[in-house]
Design a protein around this motif. Structure first.
Motif, PDB file in Angstrom:
ATOM      1  N   GLU A  61       6.581 -12.600 -27.199  1.00 37.60           N
ATOM      2  CA  GLU A  61       7.935 -13.051 -27.522  1.00 37.60           C
ATOM      3  C   GLU A  61       8.121 -14.527 -27.223  1.00 37.60           C
ATOM      4  O   GLU A  61       9.228 -15.047 -27.281  1.00 37.60           O
ATOM      5  CB  GLU A  61       8.952 -12.198 -26.742  1.00 37.60           C
ATOM      6  N   LYS A  62       7.040 -15.175 -26.852  1.00 39.56           N
ATOM      7  CA  LYS A  62       7.023 -16.628 -26.614  1.00 39.56           C
ATOM      8  C   LYS A  62       8.075 -17.076 -25.603  1.00 39.56           C
ATOM      9  O   LYS A  62       8.759 -18.077 -25.786  1.00 39.56           O
ATOM     10  CB  LYS A  62       7.230 -17.378 -27.929  1.00 39.56           C
ATOM     11  N   VAL A  63       8.232 -16.285 -24.542  1.00 39.12           N
ATOM     12  CA  VAL A  63       9.236 -16.670 -23.551  1.00 39.12           C
ATOM     13  C   VAL A  63       8.616 -17.029 -22.209  1.00 39.12           C
ATOM     14  O   VAL A  63       9.319 -17.187 -21.224  1.00 39.12           O
ATOM     15  CB  VAL A  63      10.286 -15.547 -23.330  1.00 39.12           C
ATOM     16  N   TRP A  64       7.282 -17.186 -22.188  1.00 38.66           N
ATOM     17  CA  TRP A  64       6.681 -17.536 -20.909  1.00 38.66           C
ATOM     18  C   TRP A  64       7.050 -18.950 -20.524  1.00 38.66           C
ATOM     19  O   TRP A  64       7.300 -19.797 -21.382  1.00 38.66           O
ATOM     20  CB  TRP A  64       5.171 -17.328 -20.938  1.00 38.66           C
ATOM     21  N   VAL A  85       1.442  -2.558 -15.462  1.00 38.94           N
ATOM     22  CA  VAL A  85       2.791  -2.907 -15.901  1.00 38.94           C
ATOM     23  C   VAL A  85       2.912  -4.433 -15.996  1.00 38.94           C
ATOM     24  O   VAL A  85       3.454  -4.973 -16.959  1.00 38.94           O
ATOM     25  CB  VAL A  85       3.857  -2.336 -14.938  1.00 38.94           C
ATOM     26  N   MET A  86       2.358  -5.125 -14.986  1.00 41.89           N
ATOM     27  CA  MET A  86       2.427  -6.586 -14.990  1.00 41.89           C
ATOM     28  C   MET A  86       1.683  -7.168 -16.198  1.00 41.89           C
ATOM     29  O   MET A  86       2.154  -8.090 -16.848  1.00 41.89           O
ATOM     30  CB  MET A  86       1.834  -7.141 -13.685  1.00 41.89           C
ATOM     31  N   TYR A  87       0.505  -6.614 -16.473  1.00 41.16           N
ATOM     32  CA  TYR A  87      -0.239  -7.057 -17.666  1.00 41.16           C
ATOM     33  C   TYR A  87       0.594  -6.859 -18.923  1.00 41.16           C
ATOM     34  O   TYR A  87       0.671  -7.729 -19.792  1.00 41.16           O
ATOM     35  CB  TYR A  87      -1.530  -6.249 -17.812  1.00 41.16           C
ATOM     36  N   ALA A  88       1.212  -5.695 -18.997  1.00 43.04           N
ATOM     37  CA  ALA A  88       2.003  -5.379 -20.189  1.00 43.04           C
ATOM     38  C   ALA A  88       3.151  -6.370 -20.344  1.00 43.04           C
ATOM     39  O   ALA A  88       3.462  -6.823 -21.453  1.00 43.04           O
ATOM     40  CB  ALA A  88       2.534  -3.963 -20.101  1.00 43.04           C
ATOM     41  N   LEU A  89       3.748  -6.733 -19.193  1.00 43.02           N
ATOM     42  CA  LEU A  89       4.863  -7.686 -19.266  1.00 43.02           C
ATOM     43  C   LEU A  89       4.372  -9.082 -19.651  1.00 43.02           C
ATOM     44  O   LEU A  89       5.038  -9.808 -20.384  1.00 43.02           O
ATOM     45  CB  LEU A  89       5.616  -7.706 -17.936  1.00 43.02           C
ATOM     46  N   LYS A  90       3.191  -9.449 -19.151  1.00 40.95           N
ATOM     47  CA  LYS A  90       2.624 -10.752 -19.537  1.00 40.95           C
ATOM     48  C   LYS A  90       2.421 -10.800 -21.052  1.00 40.95           C
ATOM     49  O   LYS A  90       2.776 -11.775 -21.720  1.00 40.95           O
ATOM     50  CB  LYS A  90       1.267 -10.971 -18.861  1.00 40.95           C
ATOM     51  N   SER A 131      10.897 -13.853 -18.468  1.00 41.80           N
ATOM     52  CA  SER A 131      10.830 -15.276 -18.126  1.00 41.80           C
ATOM     53  C   SER A 131      10.573 -15.473 -16.631  1.00 41.80           C
ATOM     54  O   SER A 131      10.585 -16.590 -16.140  1.00 41.80           O
ATOM     55  CB  SER A 131      12.123 -15.977 -18.559  1.00 41.80           C
ATOM     56  N   SER A 132      10.325 -14.386 -15.944  1.00 47.48           N
ATOM     57  CA  SER A 132      10.135 -14.493 -14.499  1.00 47.48           C
ATOM     58  C   SER A 132       8.745 -14.999 -14.150  1.00 47.48           C
ATOM     59  O   SER A 132       7.759 -14.743 -14.860  1.00 47.48           O
ATOM     60  CB  SER A 132      10.365 -13.112 -13.884  1.00 47.48           C
ATOM     61  N   ARG A 175       7.158 -22.544 -20.016  1.00 48.24           N
ATOM     62  CA  ARG A 175       6.330 -23.642 -20.520  1.00 48.24           C
ATOM     63  C   ARG A 175       5.837 -24.498 -19.353  1.00 48.24           C
ATOM     64  O   ARG A 175       6.554 -24.678 -18.368  1.00 48.24           O
ATOM     65  CB  ARG A 175       7.117 -24.512 -21.506  1.00 48.24           C
ATOM     66  N   GLY A 176       4.623 -24.975 -19.465  1.00 44.83           N
ATOM     67  CA  GLY A 176       4.073 -25.808 -18.402  1.00 44.83           C
ATOM     68  C   GLY A 176       3.331 -24.984 -17.378  1.00 44.83           C
ATOM     69  O   GLY A 176       2.525 -25.508 -16.606  1.00 44.83           O
ATOM     70  N   LEU A 177       3.556 -23.693 -17.360  1.00 43.55           N
ATOM     71  CA  LEU A 177       2.831 -22.831 -16.430  1.00 43.55           C
ATOM     72  C   LEU A 177       1.403 -22.669 -16.951  1.00 43.55           C
ATOM     73  O   LEU A 177       1.202 -22.252 -18.075  1.00 43.55           O
ATOM     74  CB  LEU A 177       3.535 -21.471 -16.343  1.00 43.55           C
ATOM     75  N   PRO A 178       0.423 -23.053 -16.153  1.00 39.44           N
ATOM     76  CA  PRO A 178      -0.951 -23.056 -16.677  1.00 39.44           C
ATOM     77  C   PRO A 178      -1.536 -21.662 -16.918  1.00 39.44           C
ATOM     78  O   PRO A 178      -2.490 -21.524 -17.649  1.00 39.44           O
ATOM     79  CB  PRO A 178      -1.762 -23.771 -15.588  1.00 39.44           C
ATOM     80  N   ILE A 179      -0.948 -20.627 -16.278  1.00 38.77           N
ATOM     81  CA  ILE A 179      -1.604 -19.321 -16.325  1.00 38.77           C
ATOM     82  C   ILE A 179      -1.703 -18.736 -17.736  1.00 38.77           C
ATOM     83  O   ILE A 179      -2.772 -18.357 -18.179  1.00 38.77           O
ATOM     84  CB  ILE A 179      -0.916 -18.334 -15.360  1.00 38.77           C
TER      85      ILE A 179
END
Lengths: 291, 169, 208, 669
Positions: free
Chosen positions: C117-120, C106-111, C80-81, C122-126
């Motif tokens: 897991e649908k924890v990004w 690693v960052m790609y993998a975490l994204k 969620s970071s 919300r509202g973040l456009p990226i």
């Protein structure tokens, strides 16, 4: 000299003048560029965040097409856009390095009667200009040397990182050499390959604009009167958001941001229109005012 | 474990490879692979000789004749031989041996010569794994037609040596 | 950092402790199975990544800390970071890491994990951009920058779309943007077939 | 001489011992299964498994079996013969059996430690045990050969390691040759200002030892010399030393320096960087590296001297020398010596900081290495001990960067061990001399030795600012007015978790230690091995740390791996002791693995003669056969492999024994 050419989506859109100027310059230099038929998007950076294997598959299809085009002969695929260059390089490397990637992508390609055996050499257009065309031939063909330009050569990230087979990762020099060969003076500056913010300019403007501004500010501080780029996204960020940056940081920014190929084209005597210079917001003539 | 422990893969073919390693470099390297706990394919059996120069081409033939599917020879890197030049002598014999084996219908990949220095435990691992995979693809080695060394006519061996020697094997 | 006079109301006194049962201890190990992230556990926490990263100054956790947290099993916090979404893929960390950890990967993998897991946030456009881009390519085989960006703004910040109308029009006037989609010259079906095939043989990190 | 109870004609009665090695073997190999399998092999009378075969009870068990079961052949399946072959041979010998009736099967290094699957490991162990059993049945009673050992020792390298080794050996009454490549002994330690953690002056503790070397009656010191060639074997090495032309007669020169004053290279721009001051000052063509150089003798650099390069010079040096020591006609001289043992003390090379371009070394004037700053703070250094930058200013802020080139898989993956303390010393010295604000950027602070942590504590209390983080970049890119004109260090303060930019006037790079540039060449010349990082490889990392795989050659100091001075000296002493143990005994036992010719089978074809690298084979013209000189044969077996008629054989490696081994590994699966 004959190459297969992979334009990528940006060079058909916001980066049209990159394609126009590059193809015109290569033509003038006697280099043949054949556009890869039926190419598709390389996946860029965004795709990787959604599905790694699909991103690899996207890029790999282009390599497979290129290899087939070569029909057994060695093929060099020129990718002028940094993001495309990286995506193509990366799938090539990862297919070889990681069994899982190699297997999955080969299977996927096979489902469409395609295959890729690693026979394509992917190269950035700067690499081709410097190491194949060569500075000697360039010196011969230059008929309009551009002594008025102090150029901040801005390579962006992905031309040199992480694969950088033709140049340094932080202090690349190929564009600098190129600029010197056309009579311009490259400035020595430390941010040649620092990130412009990428897509953050659009998604989180406070962050993205600041990153682009840092590049621009340092180029100005180091005495540049034009910034030459090798990447459509860098060019877009530095130019199209320039007025926004100006408002944000209270500065009057008026820095022309061009593609190195446009300056090269001018030095080769190609007219501005054929180089797509009319498509830019900050006209190249404004430069004199800055330095 | 049953008394007759089968080779690891009962269903697939498991190649048997005999390795002749020189005492100073390659044998030491395979000891190093051990102390470094580098895991590799269990298909090789190492026979220690003092120098790769001791490896008689007949050892290789006999090994294949006895049912091995591949033979790996290991010596010091060029210039590093404990006995100055034994590895070069090994190389010359090896080249001739390969031609001979090719005539016998033995595939090129079955017999391999590698220079592995004492510090290169990882190369023992890599080369072994590679070789096992290659030979796994080739399947069993069949070398019935080669006569046993005892019954081998002396002249034939002599030729082998003479050609390889050129006066200076 | 901005100076301000401390006030009681500004002092966020919170209780912070991590109980072992809140952690996913295997998270780091799981991540190492992803191509590019295999060296993750070798991190010595030197911080080179964070200091070379042009975006770490905006991140809630520096890249170094993300690696530490991933390894320690702080899965929820990591996914969620904002950090992982701020990574612009400049690969500085990857080439600088003394342990050769491919941090960008690693960052790609975490994204991907966050989307899966649908924890990004919300509202973040990226993440929206990533998905829109994905969809656009699936439709035509090529990306249409203008349409994609317009859609992202429409979905996340409609006002932003209006504000940038001007830029869009100027680009169009100069032939640098079009609402008409670029398409592959051949049939997109072949491409879709390839992508579908990947999906079928997928190893578990496909989009949610 | 031991009387062997068993004659080789007896039928083999073999005892097999399968070692568990604790769980090292037993956890992977089914030792009981291997034991039972061995019992079924031809000639095996006793087969046992045992927890630790090499332990005293293990050895006693073998000896008891030899007596009670009348065993005449022993096989131990355990670790590598490199480790315990000697142990078990002694076990056999002590029980009255020829030590060469023993065979080892390596089921630890070659099996249990490298195999994933227990079933496969057991199968492999069976094969190796079968091979050993088959082979040992063909073993022959042999006797160790004894060869006399020369008492002299060669020490290669005249840094602190070589100096200490040479003095230790010489004090024990042995004759020592000390060969040093540079014009003076002293090595890197001579360049240091202070030594951590006690801050003794390096020169004060080193120079007395240097003059001890020079004056010791048992030491022959050859500086400006290199080992060209080494032949022979332990106890009897033949070494060719090249004494490079100094163009100064060493016996005449008193080191007065008149020639230096007279040398025509007066202008600084024609002078060359001074190696001793790491390029921070210039020297002329004729020079002495530093005032306490030992020998106190000048040297003329043939790559700089006009006379030597072009044959044209006023030769003012010749005129200036009252003792007529200058000699332009000198040539390299090759000296041959015989020694019983060799101590390698060839030292290290500092990591070249230019290989990390991000740190700006060589690009920014004010980025220095630790070794350069050693010279800066030294009272006899180029600035007389004042810390002034290349532009003549005194730094007000200084950044010290750790781990430069070390702990970095792109360069050297290992920790160079000395740099943390060297960096702390720099932080302390620079702060003391200049009062500057010092920032120390470290990754992990490593101070594990006597008095080291206390030194760290002292530097902490002196107010040096410690920032835990590896520096990403040293740049001249300024973001704030305060940063203008400074070097900016970009780092994450990992303890706080925030990126920082620290502007400084001076950067000191704590460079790591690397193998000497010609280590690979030396390794070949001396026939020893190198580890993956390129340092010389010790025989065993724990139990034989100063021995090499080549008997008679020992390692001292940083040529074996990064070390600080206390450790180097301890190791140099150990190497000297090992060399002493060898040469003092007066003889060495040599494996009886020599070749021999079966007279009846030899056709006299001469194939073997040119093959022998040691010229050990001659032709008996009368009998028209080849003859092996046992004393010269080193036991490689090359002639044996080449003999067309099978007349050449090698003890311990006969064709028959190897064929048995081949059948053994293959026949029982």
């Amino acid at each position: 000299m004959k190459y297969l050419y992979y334009p990528g989506c940006s060079l058909k859109g916001s980066g049209r003048s990159y394609e126009e100027s590059l193809l015109a310059s290569f033509k003038k230099l006697g280099v043949e560029m054949h556009e890869l038929p039926d190419w598709n998007c390389c996946g860029a950076t965004a795709y990787m965040a959604v599905d790694e294997m699909k991103a690899f598959a996207l890029a790999a299809r282009n390599l497979a097409l290129a290899e087939r085009y070569g029909d057994g002969e060695p093929v060099t695929l020129v990718a002028p856009c940094n993001a495309c260059y990286l995506a193509l390089m990366k799938v090539q490397k990862y297919m070889a390095e990681y069994d899982e990637v190699g297997r999955t992508i080969s299977d996927a390609l096979a489902s469409a009667d395609l295959s890729y055996r690693g026979g394509v050499r992917v190269r950035q257009s700067l690499d081709v200009l410097l190491n194949d065309v060569g500075l000697d031939l360039l010196a011969e063909k230059i008929n309009h040397p551009l002594g008025q330009w102090k150029v901040a050569c801005y390579y962006g990230c992905q031309a040199v990182r992480p694969f950088a087979p033709f140049d340094d990762e932080y202090n690349p020099m190929s564009m600098d050499h190129l600029m010197r060969s056309i009579g311009a003076e490259p400035v020595d500056w430390p941010l040649k390959a620092r990130c412009c913010g990428g897509t953050l300019t659009g998604t989180i403007p406070t962050v993205g604009l600041r990153l682009s501004y840092i590049i621009l500010r340092e180029a100005i501080d180091r005495g540049a009167n034009v910034v030459a780029t090798a990447c459509p996204l860098c060019q877009f960020n530095l130019e199209c958001y320039q007025s926004q940056m100006g408002r944000e940081y209270g500065e009057d920014l008026d820095m022309p941001i061009v593609y190195y190929s446009q300056l090269l084209g001018q030095a080769l005597g190609i007219d501005d229109r054929s180089l797509g210079l009319q498509r830019h917001f900050v006209p190249l003539t404004a430069a004199a005012a800055v330095g | 474990m049953s008394k007759d422990t089968p080779l690891p893969s009962a269903e697939g073919f498991e190649p048997r490879i005999v390795a002749f390693f020189c005492n100073w470099c390659t044998y030491t390297a395979s000891d190093l692979a051990g102390t470094s706990r580098m895991q590799y394919a269990p298909n090789t059996r190492v026979i220690r000789v003092m120098c790769s120069g001791r490896i008689d081409p007949r050892f290789v033939l006999q090994t294949l004749r006895e049912g091995a599917d591949g033979v790996l020879l290991g010596g010091c890197r060029p210039g590093d031989c404990h006995y100055q030049s034994g590895n070069y002598k090994c190389l010359r014999r090896f080249k001739l041996l390969k031609r001979y084996l090719a005539q016998m219908g033995v595939e090129n990949e079955r017999v391999r010569l590698e220079w592995i220095a004492a510090s290169e435990g990882d190369r023992v691992q890599k080369v072994t794994n590679e070789m096992v995979e290659q030979i796994r693809k080739l399947g069993h080695c069949r070398l019935e037609q080669i006569p046993r060394p005892e019954t081998e006519p002396a002249a034939e061996t002599h030729d082998l040596e003479q050609v390889g020697a050129g006066g200076m094997i | 950092m901005a100076q301000r006079t401390p006030r009681m109301s500004n002092l966020h006194i919170t209780r912070r402790i991590k109980y072992q049962n809140e952690l996913d201890l295997g998270f780091g190990k799981v991540m190492t199975s992803i191509p590019g992230a295999e060296d993750l556990l070798r991190c010595i926490q030197c911080g080179t990544c964070s200091s070379t990263c042009p975006l770490s100054i905006y991140m809630d956790h520096t890249p170094r800390k993300i690696i530490a947290m991933t390894r320690a099993g702080f899965k929820d916090e990591v996914l969620s970071s904002a950090t992982i979404w701020l990574c612009a893929s400049c690969y500085s960390c990857t080439v600088d890491c003394p342990k050769k950890i491919k941090i960008t990967d690693v960052m790609y993998a975490l994204k991907r994990k966050a989307i899966e897991e649908k924890v990004w946030p919300r509202g973040l456009p990226i993440p929206v951009l990533a998905k829109e881009f994905f969809a656009s390519v699936l439709r035509t085989g090529r990306a249409n920058e203008g349409r994609t960006v317009a859609k992202v703004w429409l979905k996340t910040r409609p006002l932003k779309l209006l504000a940038n109308m001007g830029l869009g029009l100027r680009l169009m006037a100069r032939g640098r943007m079009s609402m008409k989609s670029e398409r592959m010259t051949g049939s997109v079906d072949q491409l879709r077939k390839i992508l579908d095939s990947v999906h079928n043989s997928d190893t578990g990190h496909s989009p949610g | 001489m031991i009387m062997h109870r068993k004659s080789p004609e007896d039928q083999p009665r073999i005892g097999v011992y399968v070692c568990h090695c604790g769980v090292n073997i037993a956890a992977k190999v089914d030792v009981e299964h291997v034991r039972d399998f061995a019992a079924s092999l031809p000639g095996v009378v006793v087969s046992r498994d045992y927890k630790f075969a090499c332990s005293d009870p293990g050895q006693e068990l073998i000896q008891k079996d030899i007596r009670e079961h009348d065993l005449n052949r022993i096989v131990v399946a355990s670790c590598s013969p490199q480790l315990h072959e000697r142990t078990f041979r002694r076990t056999c010998a002590d029980a009255g059996l020829s030590p060469f009736f023993f065979q080892m099967a390596n089921i630890r290094e070659h099996v249990s430690w490298v195999t994933v699957d227990p079933g496969a490991a057991t199968t492999k162990a069976r094969a190796l045990v079968a091979a050993a059993v088959r082979r040992v049945a063909r073993a022959e009673a042999l006797a160790l050969r004894q060869v006399p050992v020369r008492p002299e020792v060669l020490v290669v390298g005249g840094g602190i390691a070589g100096i200490h080794s040479a003095l230790t050996l010489a004090n024990a009454g042995k004759k020592v040759f000390l060969v040093e490549r540079e014009p003076t002994i002293g090595g890197h330690m001579a360049q240091l200002d202070k030594t951590f953690p006690t801050m003794d002056c390096s020169a004060c503790i080193l120079t007395p030892k240097m003059s001890d070397v020079k004056n010791h009656p048992n030491i022959t010191m050859w500086t400006y010399s290199e080992v060209d060639e080494v032949s022979g074997f332990t106890g009897n090495f033949k070494v060719k030393v090249r004494r490079k032309a100094r163009y100064i007669k060493e016996e005449l020169c008193v080191g007065c320096g008149d020639c230096v004053d007279a040398c025509v290279m007066k202008k600084e721009k024609v002078q060359v960087p001074d190696e001793f001051n790491v390029g921070l000052s210039k020297r002329k063509a004729v020079y002495m590296p530093f005032p306490q150089a030992t020998p106190a003798c000048m040297v003329i650099d043939p790559k700089q001297c006009l006379q030597l390069m072009k044959g044209k010079c006023a030769q003012t040096c010749v005129d200036a020398c009252e003792r007529a020591a200058v000699d332009f006609d000198q040539t390299d001289e090759i000296v041959e010596i015989d020694v019983g043992a060799i101590v390698m003390a060839t030292g290290f090379r500092p990591f070249d900081a230019k290989r990390i371009p991000e740190y700006g070394y060589g690009r920014f004037d004010h980025v220095y290495t630790t070794l350069e700053v050693e010279r800066l703070v030294n009272a006899s250094g180029p600035t007389g001990g004042e810390v002034v930058l290349r532009d003549g200013t005194v730094p007000k802020t200084v950044g010290v960067i750790h781990c430069v080139g070390s702990r970095d898989r792109r360069h050297n993956a290992y920790c160079s061990k000395v740099c943390c303390m060297a960096a702390l010393k720099m932080a302390h010295l620079v702060k003391e001399r200049t009062g500057a604000e010092v920032f120390d950027f470290y990754v992990d602070m490593r101070t594990p030795s006597k008095g080291y942590e206390e030194f760290y504590d002292q530097v902490l209390s002196e107010g040096v600012q410690f920032i835990r983080g590896r520096v990403a970049e040293v740049t001249d890119w300024a973001m704030t007015p305060e940063e203008e004109g400074k070097l900016v260090i970009r780092v994450e303060d990992t303890l706080i978790g925030v990126a920082r930019r620290v502007p400084v006037d001076m950067v000191i790079l704590a460079v790591g230690l690397e193998p000497q540039v010609d280590t690979a060449e030396m390794q070949r010349r001396f026939n020893i091995s190198c580890s993956q990082e390129g340092f010389f490889l010790e025989r065993h990392p724990k139990l034989a740390p100063v021995s090499t795989f080549t008997d008679g050659i020992f390692l001292a100091g940083a040529c074996q791996g990064p070390k600080d001075i206390p450790e180097v000296v301890a190791q140099a002493g150990a190497a000297a002791a090992e060399a002493l143990a060898l040469v003092d005994r007066g003889h060495v036992d040599i494996e009886p693995n020599t070749a021999w010719i079966e007279e009846e089978a030899c056709s006299g074809c001469k194939t073997c003669i040119p093959l022998c690298p040691f010229n050990a084979i001659t032709r008996d013209e009368e009998k028209a056969i080849a003859v092996v000189n046992d004393a010269m044969c080193k036991g490689c077996g090359t002639c044996v492999a080449a003999c067309p008629s099978g007349a050449a054989q090698q003890n311990m490696f006969t064709d028959e024994q190897i064929y048995e081994e081949i059948e053994g590994v293959l026949a029982y699966v």
